[in-house]
Design a protein around this motif. Structure first.
Motif, PDB file in Angstrom:
ATOM      1  N   ALA A 157      -9.790  -4.092 -11.583  1.00  0.00           N
ATOM      2  CA  ALA A 157      -8.875  -4.791 -12.489  1.00  0.00           C
ATOM      3  C   ALA A 157      -8.309  -6.040 -11.828  1.00  0.00           C
ATOM      4  O   ALA A 157      -8.232  -7.107 -12.451  1.00  0.00           O
ATOM      5  N   ALA A 194      -9.234  -9.813 -12.869  1.00  0.00           N
ATOM      6  CA  ALA A 194      -8.117 -10.668 -13.279  1.00  0.00           C
ATOM      7  C   ALA A 194      -8.137 -11.986 -12.518  1.00  0.00           C
ATOM      8  O   ALA A 194      -7.892 -13.051 -13.104  1.00  0.00           O
ATOM      9  N   GLY A 220      -6.990 -13.437 -15.544  1.00  0.00           N
ATOM     10  CA  GLY A 220      -6.250 -12.329 -16.127  1.00  0.00           C
ATOM     11  C   GLY A 220      -6.801 -11.730 -17.394  1.00  0.00           C
ATOM     12  O   GLY A 220      -6.400 -10.638 -17.780  1.00  0.00           O
ATOM     13  N   TRP A 221      -7.729 -12.382 -18.056  1.00  0.00           N
ATOM     14  CA  TRP A 221      -8.131 -11.924 -19.385  1.00  0.00           C
ATOM     15  C   TRP A 221      -9.182 -10.827 -19.382  1.00  0.00           C
ATOM     16  O   TRP A 221      -9.389 -10.183 -20.396  1.00  0.00           O
ATOM     17  N   SER A 239      -9.204  -8.190 -17.114  1.00  0.00           N
ATOM     18  CA  SER A 239      -8.766  -7.162 -16.174  1.00  0.00           C
ATOM     19  C   SER A 239      -9.097  -5.744 -16.622  1.00  0.00           C
ATOM     20  O   SER A 239      -9.140  -4.841 -15.799  1.00  0.00           O
ATOM     21  N   ASN A 290      -3.520  -1.569 -17.383  1.00  0.00           N
ATOM     22  CA  ASN A 290      -3.794  -2.970 -17.681  1.00  0.00           C
ATOM     23  C   ASN A 290      -3.509  -3.317 -19.131  1.00  0.00           C
ATOM     24  O   ASN A 290      -3.196  -4.463 -19.439  1.00  0.00           O
ATOM     25  N   TRP A 344      -1.267  -6.403 -20.148  1.00  0.00           N
ATOM     26  CA  TRP A 344      -1.659  -7.348 -21.199  1.00  0.00           C
ATOM     27  C   TRP A 344      -0.559  -7.493 -22.233  1.00  0.00           C
ATOM     28  O   TRP A 344      -0.267  -8.602 -22.682  1.00  0.00           O
ATOM     29  N   VAL A 379       2.489  -9.782 -13.170  1.00  0.00           N
ATOM     30  CA  VAL A 379       1.496 -10.052 -12.123  1.00  0.00           C
ATOM     31  C   VAL A 379       1.831  -9.277 -10.853  1.00  0.00           C
ATOM     32  O   VAL A 379       0.953  -8.638 -10.250  1.00  0.00           O
TER      33      VAL A 379
END
Length: 133
Positions: free
Chosen positions: A31, A35, A40-41, A43, A72, A76, A103
């Motif tokens: 993950a 990320a 990050g999209w 993960s 995750n 998100w 984060v």
């Protein structure tokens, strides 16, 4: 936060093998790696792939990857809430704080989970949107 994996009979499962521990560690760290690579999209993709590969092979790896995936989803959700706040303009400072917390939490909890997996322990993430088991 770390607990032995309970079996359906209420007793712990046999200790995970070295290969299972390695895949569980990858389930947690995939993950973070995804990320970083995708800003990050993506993960959830790494843990989802590992969960799909090991869901019928190893309860330890399945639960580790499912935990990482579910956690995750919560990260998100926090990031999306941050974006909504960001677009209200007046809440930009709050959005920045939400993003920073998301984060840092992702990094800290994934690393703690990977260390627990290395010891052969199941890690329960503090926040998760349970989708996979």
């Amino acid at each position: 936060m770390t607990q032995p994996i309970p079996s359906p009979q209420g007793q712990g499962l046999p200790a995970p093998t070295s290969e299972e521990r390695t895949w569980a560690i990858l389930g947690h760290l995939a993950a973070v790696i995804a990320a970083v690579i995708s800003a990050g999209w993506l993960s959830v993709v790494g843990p989802l792939v590992i969960w799909a590969l090991y869901k019928d092979k190893s309860a330890f790896v399945r639960q580790a990857a499912a935990g990482a995936f579910n956690f995750n989803l919560a990260v998100w959700a926090a990031v999306i809430v941050g974006w909504i706040m960001f677009f209200t303009v007046i809440l930009i400072p709050v959005a920045l704080i939400v993003w920073l917390v998301a984060v840092v939490a992702a990094l800290v909890f994934h690393i703690k989970a990977a260390l627990a997996a290395n010891r052969g322990e199941l890690y329960r993430y503090p926040w998760a949107i349970t989708v996979l088991r």
